[in-house]
Motif scaffolding. Structure first.
Motif, PDB file in Angstrom:
ATOM      1  N   MET A 153      36.293  -6.879  -4.618  1.00 18.04           N
ATOM      2  CA  MET A 153      37.151  -7.876  -3.990  1.00 18.04           C
ATOM      3  C   MET A 153      37.785  -7.357  -2.700  1.00 18.04           C
ATOM      4  SD  MET A 153      36.622 -10.460  -5.904  1.00 18.04           S
ATOM      5  CE  MET A 153      34.999  -9.773  -6.302  1.00 18.04           C
ATOM      6  N   TRP A 154      38.211  -6.065  -2.672  1.00 18.66           N
ATOM      7  CA  TRP A 154      38.758  -5.517  -1.418  1.00 18.66           C
ATOM      8  C   TRP A 154      37.677  -5.461  -0.345  1.00 18.66           C
ATOM      9  CZ3 TRP A 154      42.833  -6.747  -3.315  1.00 18.66           C
ATOM     10  CH2 TRP A 154      43.494  -6.144  -4.385  1.00 18.66           C
ATOM     11  N   LEU A 155      36.481  -5.014  -0.723  1.00 15.48           N
ATOM     12  CA  LEU A 155      35.383  -4.922   0.238  1.00 15.48           C
ATOM     13  C   LEU A 155      35.031  -6.295   0.785  1.00 15.48           C
ATOM     14  CD1 LEU A 155      33.158  -3.224   1.627  1.00 15.48           C
ATOM     15  CD2 LEU A 155      31.727  -3.665  -0.394  1.00 15.48           C
ATOM     16  N   TYR A 156      34.867  -7.278  -0.098  1.00 16.30           N
ATOM     17  CA  TYR A 156      34.512  -8.626   0.339  1.00 16.30           C
ATOM     18  C   TYR A 156      35.601  -9.198   1.240  1.00 16.30           C
ATOM     19  CZ  TYR A 156      30.873  -8.853  -3.336  1.00 16.30           C
ATOM     20  OH  TYR A 156      29.774  -8.632  -4.128  1.00 16.30           O
ATOM     21  N   TYR A 157      36.858  -9.026   0.812  1.00 12.47           N
ATOM     22  CA  TYR A 157      37.959  -9.615   1.568  1.00 12.47           C
ATOM     23  C   TYR A 157      38.040  -8.998   2.960  1.00 12.47           C
ATOM     24  CZ  TYR A 157      42.358 -12.167   2.030  1.00 12.47           C
ATOM     25  OH  TYR A 157      43.328 -13.057   2.432  1.00 12.47           O
ATOM     26  N   TRP A 158      37.942  -7.670   3.040  1.00 12.29           N
ATOM     27  CA  TRP A 158      38.062  -7.000   4.334  1.00 12.29           C
ATOM     28  C   TRP A 158      36.900  -7.344   5.249  1.00 12.29           C
ATOM     29  CZ3 TRP A 158      35.365  -3.266   7.128  1.00 12.29           C
ATOM     30  CH2 TRP A 158      36.053  -2.727   8.230  1.00 12.29           C
ATOM     31  N   LEU A 159      35.673  -7.334   4.726  1.00 15.60           N
ATOM     32  CA  LEU A 159      34.521  -7.700   5.546  1.00 15.60           C
ATOM     33  C   LEU A 159      34.676  -9.115   6.090  1.00 15.60           C
ATOM     34  CD1 LEU A 159      31.572  -6.225   3.427  1.00 15.60           C
ATOM     35  CD2 LEU A 159      32.320  -5.417   5.680  1.00 15.60           C
ATOM     36  N   ALA A 160      35.077 -10.046   5.215  1.00 13.21           N
ATOM     37  CA  ALA A 160      35.233 -11.436   5.640  1.00 13.21           C
ATOM     38  C   ALA A 160      36.310 -11.561   6.713  1.00 13.21           C
ATOM     39  CB  ALA A 160      35.562 -12.316   4.441  1.00 13.21           C
ATOM     40  N   ALA A 161      37.375 -10.754   6.597  1.00 12.89           N
ATOM     41  CA  ALA A 161      38.439 -10.787   7.602  1.00 12.89           C
ATOM     42  C   ALA A 161      37.938 -10.319   8.967  1.00 12.89           C
ATOM     43  CB  ALA A 161      39.611  -9.915   7.157  1.00 12.89           C
ATOM     44  N   ALA A 212      39.317   1.717   6.396  1.00 11.36           N
ATOM     45  CA  ALA A 212      40.492   0.910   6.045  1.00 11.36           C
ATOM     46  C   ALA A 212      40.992   1.325   4.675  1.00 11.36           C
ATOM     47  CB  ALA A 212      40.150  -0.584   6.044  1.00 11.36           C
ATOM     48  N   THR A 213      42.294   1.356   4.496  1.00  5.79           N
ATOM     49  CA  THR A 213      42.870   1.540   3.167  1.00  5.79           C
ATOM     50  C   THR A 213      43.065   0.177   2.520  1.00  5.79           C
ATOM     51  OG1 THR A 213      45.155   1.415   3.935  1.00  5.79           O
ATOM     52  CG2 THR A 213      44.107   3.604   3.938  1.00  5.79           C
ATOM     53  N   SER A 214      43.099   0.156   1.206  1.00  7.40           N
ATOM     54  CA  SER A 214      43.299  -1.117   0.515  1.00  7.40           C
ATOM     55  C   SER A 214      44.693  -1.676   0.779  1.00  7.40           C
ATOM     56  CB  SER A 214      43.057  -0.955  -0.989  1.00  7.40           C
ATOM     57  OG  SER A 214      43.858   0.093  -1.512  1.00  7.40           O
ATOM     58  N   GLN A 215      45.683  -0.791   0.979  1.00  8.65           N
ATOM     59  CA  GLN A 215      47.031  -1.272   1.269  1.00  8.65           C
ATOM     60  C   GLN A 215      47.144  -1.875   2.662  1.00  8.65           C
ATOM     61  OE1 GLN A 215      46.234   1.841   0.203  1.00  8.65           O
ATOM     62  NE2 GLN A 215      47.399   3.437   1.251  1.00  8.65           N
ATOM     63  N   SER A 216      46.180  -1.579   3.537  1.00 11.19           N
ATOM     64  CA  SER A 216      46.162  -2.260   4.833  1.00 11.19           C
ATOM     65  C   SER A 216      45.600  -3.676   4.688  1.00 11.19           C
ATOM     66  CB  SER A 216      45.345  -1.470   5.857  1.00 11.19           C
ATOM     67  OG  SER A 216      43.951  -1.518   5.578  1.00 11.19           O
ATOM     68  N   ILE A 217      44.889  -3.922   3.603  1.00  3.67           N
ATOM     69  CA  ILE A 217      44.378  -5.264   3.302  1.00  3.67           C
ATOM     70  C   ILE A 217      45.466  -6.106   2.647  1.00  3.67           C
ATOM     71  CG2 ILE A 217      42.645  -6.565   1.986  1.00  3.67           C
ATOM     72  CD1 ILE A 217      40.881  -4.012   2.109  1.00  3.67           C
ATOM     73  N   VAL A 373      45.675  -9.166   5.166  1.00  8.07           N
ATOM     74  CA  VAL A 373      45.246  -8.687   6.474  1.00  8.07           C
ATOM     75  C   VAL A 373      44.783  -9.804   7.404  1.00  8.07           C
ATOM     76  CG1 VAL A 373      42.872  -8.214   5.703  1.00  8.07           C
ATOM     77  CG2 VAL A 373      43.826  -6.925   7.641  1.00  8.07           C
ATOM     78  N   ASP A 374      44.273 -10.890   6.837  1.00 10.34           N
ATOM     79  CA  ASP A 374      43.786 -11.995   7.664  1.00 10.34           C
ATOM     80  C   ASP A 374      44.853 -13.037   7.954  1.00 10.34           C
ATOM     81  OD1 ASP A 374      44.034 -12.898   5.097  1.00 10.34           O
ATOM     82  OD2 ASP A 374      41.985 -13.664   4.909  1.00 10.34           O
TER      83      ASP A 374
END
Length: 406
Positions: A153-161, A212-217, A373-374
């Motif tokens: 979920m972090w990977l998907y969310y960050w990539l999409a952002a 990216a760190t997860s807390q930056s997301i 992040v987004d």
């Protein structure tokens, strides 16, 4: 490191007479990760015995193996990925089984890491990554640790952002966290999302860097949970409460000061537990980041195990967020009753009883809010609308998980 455990009198009252644990010997499953620390400390440093428990630790090679052993009854409770527990409850990738989240184990402390070869190619920021993804003739390959897990979920969310569709523009695969660096070294993957210490180990071994760190997301995002089956909670409610008390006590000890974090890092680094160098474990446990890409900082949202209780509350909104992402990425064909499902799984009464007995502050609401992040704001008030509010999604695609690897 072993502590003299002297619980409050009202905490001890829970383990006497009819309130005593129905089952005193528990088998706990975990993966070799920094954020397994509270389970390891509780089991080995005298935090369980005052509550009538003896905890046996069972290290697992993969999240799929941990899931299967929990469901078969080989393990009583586990360090679980939030999304894994809800995926099982909802029947995503495995038969539906009623599950229980007893408490949060930690917030923050995961990372998206890219291979050193990407760095040498000049892909050192999100813009460069997006350009490579959209111009490359072959899709980049990213690893996460479980199809419904937090790292996916972090990977998907960050990539999409970053404007990268995680199901169309790149390939993703499942790799157990402790094998991520090996996969980078073998050039099987271009990057990965996993918990520590594996991002730090990739940097230390010259195989990668942290993008990216997860807390930056999501600052202070939910991560691992203490979880079991609903059948276990129904059969052993006193045991479940005593277990929460023991883990809460250990979590509070770890977060008390840097000296306790340092002794914890020494303990868990051993081959018996995480099997990683202390100098890879400790800095990020203390919030000290070197991303291997020229940036060094003290993180304002570091890995936390207790946070005066704010970390450990099994918030309903945290659980609901993962379900919105399952819906967003086509893992759920239809919207569940988000709040009702969260209330089924989150064991708020058990947590409140345990925390109250230990004098730990209980947040006034089981809902909390944050901006990711987004720029999307999450507070749990409209999960159906939230799931539909993203520019990149797979709401019209049923992403069939099939057999879970690992």
């Amino acid at each position: 490191m072993k502590q003299d455990r002297r619980p409050r009198a009202d905490a001890l009252a829970w383990v006497n007479g009819s309130d005593a644990p129905e089952k005193s010997l528990l088998k706990l499953g975990y993966l070799p990760l920094t954020d397994a620390a509270s389970l390891i400390v509780a089991a080995t440093q005298g935090f369980a015995e005052p509550y009538g428990l003896s905890l046996q630790l069972h290290r697992q090679a993969s999240w799929a193996g941990l899931r299967d052993r929990l469901l078969s009854g080989e393990l009583d409770a586990v360090q679980g990925l939030y999304g894994l527990i809800y995926g099982v409850h909802l029947g995503i990738g495995s038969p539906s089984t009623p599950m229980a989240v007893l408490m949060g184990l930690n917030q923050n402390g995961q990372a998206i890491n890219l291979a050193a070869s990407m760095q040498r190619a000049g892909v050192t920021d999100p813009k460069a990554l997006g350009k490579m993804v959209h111009q490359s003739s072959a899709p980049l390959r990213f690893a996460q640790t479980f199809p419904t897990g937090t790292h996916a979920m972090w990977l998907y969310y960050w990539l999409a952002a970053q404007g990268i569709h995680p199901l169309k523009d790149v390939e993703t695969l499942v790799v157990p966290p402790s094998l991520m660096v090996q996969h980078l070294k073998a050039k099987r993957i271009d990057g990965f999302c996993a918990g520590e210490p594996w991002g730090a180990c990739a940097i230390q071994q010259g195989e990668g860097f942290t993008m990216a760190t997860s807390q930056s997301i999501w600052p202070d995002h939910p991560e691992k949970v203490l979880s079991t089956t609903r059948e276990f909670v129904d059969s052993y409610p006193n045991t479940a409460r005593a277990l929460v008390m023991a883990i809460l006590d250990a979590s509070r000890f770890i977060d008390q000061n840097d000296a306790n974090r340092e002794s914890t890092a020494q303990l868990i680094s051993s081959p018996e537990f995480v099997d990683a160098p202390v100098d890879a474990l400790l800095p990020r446990m203390l919030g000290e980041y070197n991303d291997g890409n020229g940036d060094i900082w003290q993180d304002s949202h570091p890995l936390r195990f207790h946070g005066k209780g704010s970390v450990n509350m099994p918030y309903l909104s945290d659980a609901m967020w993962f379900m919105t992402q399952f819906r967003r990425w086509g893992l759920l064909r239809t919207d569940p009753d988000y709040l009702a499902v969260a209330r089924q799984v989150q064991q708020l009464d058990i947590y409140r009883d345990a925390a109250s007995a230990l004098g730990i502050t209980i947040p006034s609401s089981p809902m909390r809010s944050s901006t990711l992040v987004d720029g999307m704001h999450w507070d749990g008030s409209d999960p159906r609308g939230y799931a539909r509010g993203f520019a990149l999604h797979a709401l019209d695609i049923h992403h069939d998980l099939g057999r879970t690897p690992g």
